[in-house]
Design an enzyme around this catalytic site. Structure first.
Site, PDB file in Angstrom:
ATOM      1  N   ARG A  23       0.836  -1.205   0.000  1.00 44.54           N
ATOM      2  CA  ARG A  23       0.000   0.000   0.000  1.00 44.54           C
ATOM      3  C   ARG A  23       0.876   1.263   0.000  1.00 44.54           C
ATOM      4  NH1 ARG A  23      -3.488  -0.567   4.579  1.00 44.54           N
ATOM      5  NH2 ARG A  23      -4.125  -2.636   3.919  1.00 44.54           N
ATOM      6  N   ARG A  27      -3.626   6.754   0.763  1.00 43.27           N
ATOM      7  CA  ARG A  27      -4.184   8.002   1.303  1.00 43.27           C
ATOM      8  C   ARG A  27      -3.207   8.836   2.127  1.00 43.27           C
ATOM      9  NH1 ARG A  27      -9.611   5.837   3.925  1.00 43.27           N
ATOM     10  NH2 ARG A  27      -8.433   3.893   3.835  1.00 43.27           N
ATOM     11  N   ARG A  36      -8.138  10.789  -5.689  1.00 41.59           N
ATOM     12  CA  ARG A  36      -9.321  10.166  -5.087  1.00 41.59           C
ATOM     13  C   ARG A  36     -10.443  11.164  -4.820  1.00 41.59           C
ATOM     14  NH1 ARG A  36      -9.789   5.612  -2.376  1.00 41.59           N
ATOM     15  NH2 ARG A  36     -11.961   6.254  -2.447  1.00 41.59           N
ATOM     16  N   ASP A  72      -7.036  -3.633  -6.674  1.00 42.66           N
ATOM     17  CA  ASP A  72      -7.621  -4.135  -5.428  1.00 42.66           C
ATOM     18  C   ASP A  72      -7.765  -5.643  -5.536  1.00 42.66           C
ATOM     19  OD1 ASP A  72     -10.139  -4.895  -3.609  1.00 42.66           O
ATOM     20  OD2 ASP A  72      -9.216  -3.067  -2.830  1.00 42.66           O
ATOM     21  N   TYR A 148     -14.040 -12.948   2.079  1.00 40.19           N
ATOM     22  CA  TYR A 148     -14.814 -11.766   1.683  1.00 40.19           C
ATOM     23  C   TYR A 148     -16.137 -12.186   1.047  1.00 40.19           C
ATOM     24  CZ  TYR A 148     -11.346  -8.035   2.422  1.00 40.19           C
ATOM     25  OH  TYR A 148     -10.486  -7.113   2.987  1.00 40.19           O
TER      26      TYR A 148
END
Length: 341
Positions: A23, A27, A36, A72, A148
């Protein structure tokens, strides 16, 4: 090209320890937040120009030794027939969870073109990198994707996942088989598009004990790594909370084993042996510490990793959103400076 990372994957000597971060585009970077502000995460992933641009942001800012394509792990689920959304402050949500035989059988094989946007992003990123550093492709591992799918999103106890596993093992294995097939095809296509190494993320597999891993997960992961052997690129096998599973993960496959911060690197090396490279393993929260503490931790990790070739510095999981950017910069510089020989 700076090929420190690829050399370390192959357990060849390097001038200093290579470093990249899971990552590393995210952010905590202002450049990423700007993109974003106008696009959802799925829009960025599905727009090759944007995905390639984000992939390069940390390479342009830090002296990292590898780039990883921005994507992702859940992307292959949509073409299988899954309704997926990313909800603010909640993360991924699956609106049609898979909890019985009928739902497993309804999952579709993924057509080669369904994930073309990822392969196009890889081609664009490779071109833009102009040989600076290698590009890593990746996929989620079968257990993590299955959890998931079954839970409908993130989970703490994985009750629905384990319920299916224990109550209907044949349905479980059918699901894992389908996922393993999709993941193998997806990773092969990433390599063909230009990925020079791949990482299989088994982020949630640490929820399993060794016996369950051996019975319900290992055969399917082994199949993926066996199918990738002929592609001749390094394969990193990563999980979190996997201190009790390291030997079994090595048996499952991968030329590099990713280790998280819950196990010391010298212990991991002793247990894994010298015929695989290792990657890890700083706690991502250490990046919030004062610089003297970061330096102490980097030194300790390098000491535990030892002098033998075949070590890649990374975190034990991804960079967290509010991480101070100057601490990321400092960590990269410290790893290179303290490991020079």
């Amino acid at each position: 090209m700076n090929d420190r990372f690829l050399k370390a994957c192959r357990r060849e000597p390097t001038d200093c320890v290579p470093v990249w971060f899971m990552r590393q585009a995210g952010r905590y970077m202002e450049e990423y937040r700007k993109i974003r502000a106008g696009h959802s995460i799925l829009e960025v992933c599905k727009t090759p120009e944007l995905a390639a641009q984000v992939t390069l942001q940390p390479i342009e800012r830090f002296s990292l030794d590898a780039a990883i394509i921005f994507a992702d792990i859940l992307l292959p689920l949509e073409p299988m027939g899954i309704e997926l959304a990313f909800v603010a402050d909640e993360g991924p949500v699956i609106y049609n969870p898979v909890r019985d035989r009928a739902a497993v059988e309804a999952l579709k094989p993924v057509e080669p073109d369904a994930l073309r946007f990822v392969y196009d992003a890889i081609r664009l990123a490779r071109k833009a990198l102009t040989g600076k550093v290698p590009l890593i492709g990746f996929a989620g591992a079968p257990f993590t994707l299955a959890s998931y799918l079954i839970e409908g999103g993130s989970s703490r106890n994985f009750i629905e996942t384990k319920r299916l596993m224990y109550h209907e093992p044949d349905v479980w294995h059918r699901l894992m088989e389908k996922l393993a097939r999709v993941i193998t095809g997806y990773l092969k296509a990433q390599i063909e598009a230009g990925a020079q190494a791949i990482q299989l993320f088994d982020s949630w597999v640490g929820t399993l004990g060794a016996d369950d891993y051996r019975e319900y997960v290992q055969p399917h992961v082994h199949l993926i790594f066996e199918q990738l052997k002929g592609m001749n690129v390094p394969c990193i096998h990563f999980g979190t909370g996997t201190s009790s599973l390291l030997e079994l993960m090595k048996e499952a496959g991968g030329s590099v084993i990713g280790v998280d911060w819950r196990v010391r690197l010298d212990e991991a090396r002793r247990r894994l042996g010298d015929d695989v490279a290792i990657q890890g393993n700083m706690d991502p929260v250490v990046l919030f510490a004062p610089l003297h503490e970061i330096e102490r931790r980097v030194e300790a990790i390098l000491r535990e990793a030892g002098k033998k070739p075949g070590f890649i510095f990374n975190l034990g999981h991804g960079i967290l959103p509010k991480t101070p950017i100057e601490n990321v910069q400092a960590t990269v510089e410290l790893v290179h400076k303290l490991s020079q020989h």
